[in-house]
Write a protein that holds these residues in place. Sequence first.
Motif, PDB file in Angstrom:
ATOM      1  N   THR A  94       0.837  -1.206   0.000  1.00 48.21           N
ATOM      2  CA  THR A  94       0.000   0.000   0.000  1.00 48.21           C
ATOM      3  C   THR A  94       0.866   1.248   0.000  1.00 48.21           C
ATOM      4  OG1 THR A  94      -1.754  -1.174   1.172  1.00 48.21           O
ATOM      5  CG2 THR A  94      -1.816   1.233   1.235  1.00 48.21           C
ATOM      6  N   ILE A  95       1.928   1.235   0.785  1.00 48.14           N
ATOM      7  CA  ILE A  95       2.845   2.382   0.836  1.00 48.14           C
ATOM      8  C   ILE A  95       3.443   2.635  -0.550  1.00 48.14           C
ATOM      9  CG2 ILE A  95       5.046   3.189   1.768  1.00 48.14           C
ATOM     10  CD1 ILE A  95       4.304   1.679   4.370  1.00 48.14           C
ATOM     11  N   GLN A  96       3.884   1.581  -1.226  1.00 43.74           N
ATOM     12  CA  GLN A  96       4.454   1.732  -2.565  1.00 43.74           C
ATOM     13  C   GLN A  96       3.420   2.255  -3.555  1.00 43.74           C
ATOM     14  OE1 GLN A  96       6.028  -2.154  -3.372  1.00 43.74           O
ATOM     15  NE2 GLN A  96       7.934  -1.778  -2.257  1.00 43.74           N
ATOM     16  N   ASP A  97       2.195   1.732  -3.492  1.00 42.77           N
ATOM     17  CA  ASP A  97       1.138   2.200  -4.394  1.00 42.77           C
ATOM     18  C   ASP A  97       0.837   3.678  -4.174  1.00 42.77           C
ATOM     19  OD1 ASP A  97       0.904  -0.306  -5.519  1.00 42.77           O
ATOM     20  OD2 ASP A  97      -0.884  -0.870  -4.352  1.00 42.77           O
ATOM     21  N   ARG A  99       2.837   5.973  -2.870  1.00 38.36           N
ATOM     22  CA  ARG A  99       3.984   6.796  -3.286  1.00 38.36           C
ATOM     23  C   ARG A  99       4.064   6.895  -4.807  1.00 38.36           C
ATOM     24  NH1 ARG A  99       7.813   5.221   1.584  1.00 38.36           N
ATOM     25  NH2 ARG A  99       6.956   6.731   3.039  1.00 38.36           N
ATOM     26  N   GLN A 100       3.680   5.819  -5.524  1.00 33.70           N
ATOM     27  CA  GLN A 100       3.650   5.879  -6.992  1.00 33.70           C
ATOM     28  C   GLN A 100       2.633   6.901  -7.482  1.00 33.70           C
ATOM     29  OE1 GLN A 100       2.942   1.867  -8.297  1.00 33.70           O
ATOM     30  NE2 GLN A 100       5.123   1.426  -8.528  1.00 33.70           N
ATOM     31  N   LEU A 101       1.555   7.080  -6.709  1.00 36.21           N
ATOM     32  CA  LEU A 101       0.546   8.070  -7.062  1.00 36.21           C
ATOM     33  C   LEU A 101       0.946   9.477  -6.625  1.00 36.21           C
ATOM     34  CD1 LEU A 101      -2.688   6.075  -6.163  1.00 36.21           C
ATOM     35  CD2 LEU A 101      -1.885   6.665  -8.454  1.00 36.21           C
ATOM     36  N   GLY A 102       2.037   9.587  -5.852  1.00 35.92           N
ATOM     37  CA  GLY A 102       2.526  10.899  -5.431  1.00 35.92           C
ATOM     38  C   GLY A 102       2.043  11.336  -4.061  1.00 35.92           C
ATOM     39  N   PHE A 103       1.528  10.421  -3.243  1.00 38.12           N
ATOM     40  CA  PHE A 103       1.044  10.771  -1.918  1.00 38.12           C
ATOM     41  C   PHE A 103       2.152  10.623  -0.882  1.00 38.12           C
ATOM     42  CE2 PHE A 103      -3.014   9.423  -3.892  1.00 38.12           C
ATOM     43  CZ  PHE A 103      -3.700  10.611  -3.712  1.00 38.12           C
ATOM     44  N   SER A 104       2.077  11.456   0.162  1.00 38.21           N
ATOM     45  CA  SER A 104       3.046  11.387   1.245  1.00 38.21           C
ATOM     46  C   SER A 104       2.691  10.293   2.245  1.00 38.21           C
ATOM     47  CB  SER A 104       3.117  12.733   1.975  1.00 38.21           C
ATOM     48  OG  SER A 104       1.842  13.047   2.512  1.00 38.21           O
ATOM     49  N   ALA A 105       1.532   9.701   2.108  1.00 37.27           N
ATOM     50  CA  ALA A 105       1.100   8.652   3.045  1.00 37.27           C
ATOM     51  C   ALA A 105       2.057   7.481   2.961  1.00 37.27           C
ATOM     52  CB  ALA A 105      -0.316   8.202   2.701  1.00 37.27           C
ATOM     53  N   PRO A 106       2.238   6.741   3.986  1.00 37.51           N
ATOM     54  CA  PRO A 106       1.525   6.750   5.262  1.00 37.51           C
ATOM     55  C   PRO A 106       2.180   7.628   6.311  1.00 37.51           C
ATOM     56  CG  PRO A 106       2.921   4.848   5.259  1.00 37.51           C
ATOM     57  CD  PRO A 106       3.157   5.582   3.959  1.00 37.51           C
ATOM     58  N   ASP A 107       3.199   8.402   5.933  1.00 37.91           N
ATOM     59  CA  ASP A 107       3.800   9.297   6.916  1.00 37.91           C
ATOM     60  C   ASP A 107       2.729  10.194   7.526  1.00 37.91           C
ATOM     61  OD1 ASP A 107       6.233   8.207   6.150  1.00 37.91           O
ATOM     62  OD2 ASP A 107       6.529   9.724   4.603  1.00 37.91           O
ATOM     63  N   ASP A 108       1.766  10.541   6.730  1.00 37.67           N
ATOM     64  CA  ASP A 108       0.637  11.342   7.169  1.00 37.67           C
ATOM     65  C   ASP A 108      -0.611  10.631   6.648  1.00 37.67           C
ATOM     66  OD1 ASP A 108      -1.111  13.264   7.946  1.00 37.67           O
ATOM     67  OD2 ASP A 108      -0.457  14.774   6.511  1.00 37.67           O
ATOM     68  N   LEU A 109      -1.427  10.106   7.546  1.00 34.90           N
ATOM     69  CA  LEU A 109      -2.589   9.327   7.109  1.00 34.90           C
ATOM     70  C   LEU A 109      -3.635  10.180   6.404  1.00 34.90           C
ATOM     71  CD1 LEU A 109      -3.027   6.772  10.015  1.00 34.90           C
ATOM     72  CD2 LEU A 109      -2.105   6.394   7.732  1.00 34.90           C
ATOM     73  N   GLN A 110      -3.495  11.472   6.491  1.00 35.12           N
ATOM     74  CA  GLN A 110      -4.340  12.370   5.721  1.00 35.12           C
ATOM     75  C   GLN A 110      -3.407  13.175   4.813  1.00 35.12           C
ATOM     76  OE1 GLN A 110      -6.499  14.645   8.617  1.00 35.12           O
ATOM     77  NE2 GLN A 110      -7.956  13.014   8.961  1.00 35.12           N
ATOM     78  N   PRO A 111      -3.120  12.646   3.640  1.00 40.82           N
ATOM     79  CA  PRO A 111      -2.110  13.275   2.779  1.00 40.82           C
ATOM     80  C   PRO A 111      -2.443  14.730   2.450  1.00 40.82           C
ATOM     81  CG  PRO A 111      -2.886  11.189   1.859  1.00 40.82           C
ATOM     82  CD  PRO A 111      -3.740  11.501   3.027  1.00 40.82           C
ATOM     83  N   GLU A 112      -1.433  15.551   2.532  1.00 47.76           N
ATOM     84  CA  GLU A 112      -1.616  16.968   2.228  1.00 47.76           C
ATOM     85  C   GLU A 112      -2.011  17.192   0.776  1.00 47.76           C
ATOM     86  OE1 GLU A 112       1.591  19.419   3.448  1.00 47.76           O
ATOM     87  OE2 GLU A 112       1.548  18.686   5.508  1.00 47.76           O
ATOM     88  N   GLU A 113      -1.719  16.224  -0.078  1.00 58.41           N
ATOM     89  CA  GLU A 113      -2.085  16.345  -1.495  1.00 58.41           C
ATOM     90  C   GLU A 113      -3.596  16.388  -1.679  1.00 58.41           C
ATOM     91  OE1 GLU A 113       1.836  14.434  -0.975  1.00 58.41           O
ATOM     92  OE2 GLU A 113      -0.146  13.894  -0.264  1.00 58.41           O
ATOM     93  N   ILE A 114      -4.340  15.926  -0.675  1.00 60.57           N
ATOM     94  CA  ILE A 114      -5.806  15.960  -0.739  1.00 60.57           C
ATOM     95  C   ILE A 114      -6.385  16.801   0.387  1.00 60.57           C
ATOM     96  CG2 ILE A 114      -7.918  14.571  -0.666  1.00 60.57           C
ATOM     97  CD1 ILE A 114      -6.335  12.216  -1.695  1.00 60.57           C
TER      98      ILE A 114
END
Length: 185
Positions: A94-97, A99-114
């Motif tokens: 899940t972490i790799q998926d 990050r491939q989409l450009g999300f900072s998760a799971p470092d932040d469970l509510q990604p700043e990108e959204i």
Amino acid sequence: MLEIVRQPWPWYTSGAVIAFVMVLLLFFGKSFGFSSNLRTICSACGAGKRVQFFDFDWRAQKWNLLFLVGAIAGGWISATLLAGDEAVQVSQATIQDLRQLGFSAPDDLQPEEIFSLEALFTVRGFLLLLVGGFMIGFGSRYAGGCTSGHAISGLSNLQWPSLIAVIGFFIGGLISTFILLPLLF
């Protein structure tokens, strides 16, 4: 002094509590659903004077509003007073998926990108919220209830329309996860 032990709760705790609440609701002849609270709030604020859908006795649904307040208070208590220091465990796949989409998760469970003001004030962020909110509102109204109402209350009452709605919710979730999310990000 009394020290609160903070540790993650086992997953089955919520299932037992939901089952207990459903038994109580069935005993008292009530049905559960959160989307009906929006209709009740709009009716209590006077929307029934202009729109027939909101013209009903909202006082009969006061118990559901109390449940809404309790859910918000319970979420706050568990997040602030009972939350453990242990990070939520997320699988490496899940972490790799993400990050491939450009999300900072799971470092932040509510990604700043959204979930940030910067994302909200972009055209894409605004359209995502607008279209997503419309689809959830329209879908809840068209299906005669929300995911919690159909999946918890409707299925426990063995209602055929709720089974169809829940299957539709899962199909929609799979389409969103594997087709729409990669297209949008």
